[in-house]
Design a protein around this motif. Structure first.
Motif, mmCIF file in Angstrom:
data_model
loop_
_atom_site.group_PDB
_atom_site.id
_atom_site.type_symbol
_atom_site.label_atom_id
_atom_site.label_comp_id
_atom_site.label_asym_id
_atom_site.label_seq_id
_atom_site.Cartn_x
_atom_site.Cartn_y
_atom_site.Cartn_z
ATOM 1 N N VAL A 268 -6.537 13.384 9.075
ATOM 2 C CA VAL A 268 -6.569 13.679 10.510
ATOM 3 C C VAL A 268 -7.594 14.763 10.813
ATOM 4 O O VAL A 268 -8.366 14.672 11.787
ATOM 5 N N ASP A 269 -7.643 15.781 9.968
ATOM 6 C CA ASP A 269 -8.603 16.868 10.193
ATOM 7 C C ASP A 269 -10.041 16.376 10.036
ATOM 8 O O ASP A 269 -10.928 16.744 10.816
ATOM 9 N N GLN A 270 -10.289 15.527 9.023
ATOM 10 C CA GLN A 270 -11.648 15.000 8.822
ATOM 11 C C GLN A 270 -12.082 14.138 9.995
ATOM 12 O O GLN A 270 -13.214 14.250 10.479
ATOM 13 N N ILE A 271 -11.194 13.253 10.466
ATOM 14 C CA ILE A 271 -11.563 12.375 11.582
ATOM 15 C C ILE A 271 -11.745 13.194 12.857
ATOM 16 O O ILE A 271 -12.653 12.942 13.660
ATOM 17 N N ARG A 272 -10.895 14.208 13.073
ATOM 18 C CA ARG A 272 -10.986 15.020 14.302
ATOM 19 C C ARG A 272 -12.300 15.780 14.369
ATOM 20 O O ARG A 272 -12.924 15.879 15.429
ATOM 21 N N HIS A 273 -12.754 16.301 13.223
ATOM 22 C CA HIS A 273 -13.993 17.079 13.207
ATOM 23 C C HIS A 273 -15.204 16.254 12.795
ATOM 24 O O HIS A 273 -16.233 16.811 12.399
ATOM 25 N N ARG B 85 4.693 10.279 12.542
ATOM 26 C CA ARG B 85 4.054 11.075 11.489
ATOM 27 C C ARG B 85 2.638 11.465 11.885
ATOM 28 O O ARG B 85 2.163 12.552 11.567
ATOM 29 N N LEU B 86 1.939 10.539 12.582
ATOM 30 C CA LEU B 86 0.571 10.840 12.975
ATOM 31 C C LEU B 86 0.526 11.986 13.989
ATOM 32 O O LEU B 86 -0.319 12.884 13.906
ATOM 33 N N ARG B 87 1.472 11.997 14.971
ATOM 34 C CA ARG B 87 1.504 13.090 15.944
ATOM 35 C C ARG B 87 1.906 14.403 15.281
ATOM 36 O O ARG B 87 1.391 15.478 15.622
ATOM 37 N N ALA B 88 2.824 14.314 14.318
ATOM 38 C CA ALA B 88 3.221 15.540 13.619
ATOM 39 C C ALA B 88 2.046 16.122 12.837
ATOM 40 O O ALA B 88 1.830 17.345 12.815
ATOM 41 N N ALA B 89 1.262 15.249 12.184
ATOM 42 C CA ALA B 89 0.084 15.731 11.460
ATOM 43 C C ALA B 89 -0.931 16.333 12.423
ATOM 44 O O ALA B 89 -1.583 17.342 12.120
ATOM 45 N N TRP B 90 -1.086 15.718 13.594
ATOM 46 C CA TRP B 90 -2.018 16.243 14.603
ATOM 47 C C TRP B 90 -1.605 17.645 15.038
ATOM 48 O O TRP B 90 -2.438 18.547 15.145
ATOM 49 N N LYS B 91 -0.324 17.828 15.262
ATOM 50 C CA LYS B 91 0.151 19.139 15.683
ATOM 51 C C LYS B 91 -0.069 20.173 14.592
ATOM 52 O O LYS B 91 -0.439 21.323 14.867
ATOM 53 N N ARG B 92 0.144 19.772 13.336
ATOM 54 C CA ARG B 92 -0.067 20.730 12.251
ATOM 55 C C ARG B 92 -1.536 21.113 12.120
ATOM 56 O O ARG B 92 -1.880 22.255 11.816
ATOM 57 N N VAL B 93 -2.414 20.143 12.331
ATOM 58 C CA VAL B 93 -3.849 20.421 12.187
ATOM 59 C C VAL B 93 -4.359 21.266 13.345
ATOM 60 O O VAL B 93 -5.146 22.205 13.164
ATOM 61 N N VAL B 94 -3.904 20.944 14.550
ATOM 62 C CA VAL B 94 -4.400 21.653 15.734
ATOM 63 C C VAL B 94 -3.838 23.067 15.795
ATOM 64 O O VAL B 94 -4.498 24.007 16.260
ATOM 65 N N VAL C 48 0.858 -1.189 0.000
ATOM 66 C CA VAL C 48 0.000 0.000 0.000
ATOM 67 C C VAL C 48 0.889 1.232 0.000
ATOM 68 O O VAL C 48 1.790 1.352 0.848
ATOM 69 N N PRO C 49 0.704 2.154 -0.926
ATOM 70 C CA PRO C 49 1.558 3.351 -0.945
ATOM 71 C C PRO C 49 1.354 4.192 0.308
ATOM 72 O O PRO C 49 0.240 4.310 0.819
ATOM 73 N N ALA C 50 2.450 4.751 0.799
ATOM 74 C CA ALA C 50 2.381 5.579 2.009
ATOM 75 C C ALA C 50 1.677 6.895 1.712
ATOM 76 O O ALA C 50 1.754 7.435 0.602
ATOM 77 N N LEU C 51 0.962 7.399 2.723
ATOM 78 C CA LEU C 51 0.253 8.663 2.577
ATOM 79 C C LEU C 51 1.239 9.828 2.617
ATOM 80 O O LEU C 51 2.206 9.826 3.398
ATOM 81 N N THR C 52 0.979 10.813 1.793
ATOM 82 C CA THR C 52 1.784 12.032 1.853
ATOM 83 C C THR C 52 1.371 12.858 3.061
ATOM 84 O O THR C 52 0.323 12.606 3.687
ATOM 85 N N ASP C 53 2.198 13.846 3.397
ATOM 86 C CA ASP C 53 1.880 14.689 4.556
ATOM 87 C C ASP C 53 0.576 15.443 4.345
ATOM 88 O O ASP C 53 -0.230 15.597 5.281
ATOM 89 N N GLU C 54 0.345 15.925 3.114
ATOM 90 C CA GLU C 54 -0.891 16.661 2.851
ATOM 91 C C GLU C 54 -2.111 15.755 3.011
ATOM 92 O O GLU C 54 -3.110 16.146 3.643
ATOM 93 N N ALA C 55 -2.036 14.531 2.433
ATOM 94 C CA ALA C 55 -3.162 13.606 2.560
ATOM 95 C C ALA C 55 -3.371 13.192 4.005
ATOM 96 O O ALA C 55 -4.516 13.056 4.473
ATOM 97 N N LEU C 56 -2.268 13.012 4.740
ATOM 98 C CA LEU C 56 -2.385 12.630 6.149
ATOM 99 C C LEU C 56 -3.027 13.753 6.961
ATOM 100 O O LEU C 56 -3.878 13.501 7.833
ATOM 101 N N ASP C 57 -2.655 15.006 6.652
ATOM 102 C CA ASP C 57 -3.264 16.137 7.363
ATOM 103 C C ASP C 57 -4.768 16.204 7.096
ATOM 104 O O ASP C 57 -5.567 16.473 8.003
ATOM 105 N N VAL C 58 -5.161 15.969 5.838
ATOM 106 C CA VAL C 58 -6.589 16.024 5.495
ATOM 107 C C VAL C 58 -7.362 14.944 6.237
ATOM 108 O O VAL C 58 -8.444 15.182 6.791
#
Length: 285
Positions: free
Chosen positions: A244-249, A275-284, A232-242
């Protein structure tokens, strides 16, 4: 068409009436005055015609009366009886008179047949419609037969080709099996030979003196290929941020990090904890 079917009955009736009248006049003319004989003959013919006319009128109205029909047949039988009696009492020409004695009965039968024809007669429009339906049914049946025959021929050709291919495969398999059998027999002969045993003993005795040297043939068997797992191809940072933001809200109030991470992995997504914590910090942020 109606005139063509009624003409034989009319002609037969006229002939039988003339014969009946002539026979009555000739037969009774010697015993009674001829006017009396004429009245008798006309009475028989008149009664026959009267019942026939009444029966025809009832048939035109779509009705039927057994009494009228019975009376008509009685007059017909009476006329035929007169002709038969005259033929039997006449000398020299009895056969000729008997040959025409059936005409009154035949005339009555023809009127009966004509009545049956009228009861089943159809208009030209109905006949054309029936012919069209019959022709359409015949066409459909012919097309269905042709389709079935074509499918049967195609299936026969396919089965013939499959059978021939199977025969070729079986022949190749048999030839291959025979070749393998010969090779295996050669190996078995070499393994079981005394020279092979002595050669193996000479080689292995210095190393393993107490072990009898044997050469085991390899065991061959079918193998089943295992499909490789797709990466499975790894998610990019932009896709991971999207994501995380969708699941959070997805709920109100927004989810915490642990709830978001649990739902993220339950949805089948994959990312390292860093990577997941870094995406969380960017979104928050």
């Amino acid at each position: 068409m109606k005139a063509k079917t009624v003409l034989p009955a009319v002609a037969m009736t006229a002939v039988s009436m003339v014969l009946t009248l002539a026979v009555v006049v000739m037969w009774l003319g010697g015993a009674v005055p001829w006017p009396v004989a004429l009245v008798v003959g006309l009475g028989i013919d008149g009664g026959w015609l009267a019942t026939l006319a009444y029966e025809r009128r009832l048939a035109a109205q779509g009705d039927h009366n057994r009494v009228v029909t019975g009376v008509g047949w009685c007059f017909g039988l009476l006329a035929a009886g007169v002709l038969v009696a005259h033929a039997l009492t006449t000398q020299g020409s009895a056969a000729a008179w008997l040959a025409v004695a059936w005409l009154p009965i035949a005339a009555k039968a023809l009127w009966l047949v004509h009545g049956l024809w009228e009861g089943t007669a159809l208009t030209d429009t109905a006949l054309n419609a029936i012919r069209g339906i019959q022709q359409e049914a015949r066409d459909e049946a012919a097309v269905a037969r042709a389709r079935l025959r074509a499918e049967a021929a195609t299936e026969e050709t396919r089965l013939t080709a499959v059978t021939a291919a199977g025969a070729r495969v079986a022949a190749v398999q048999a030839k291959t099996a025979e070749t393998l059998s010969k090779a295996w027999a050669t190996l078995e002969t070499a393994r079981a030979g005394e020279d092979t045993s002595r050669a193996l003993t000479c080689v292995t005795t210095p190393v393993t003196a107490d072990v009898t040297a044997r050469w085991e043939l390899p065991v061959w068997g079918p193998t089943e290929p295992v499909a490789a797992l797709e990466s499975v191809p790894a998610l990019t940072d932009e896709a991971l941020d999207v994501l995380v933001d969708q699941i959070r809200h997805s709920q109100t109030p927004p989810l915490s990090y642990r709830e978001m991470a649990t739902r993220f992995r339950a949805a089948g997504h994959s990312a390292s904890e860093v990577r997941l914590r870094a995406a969380w910090k960017r979104v928050v942020a």
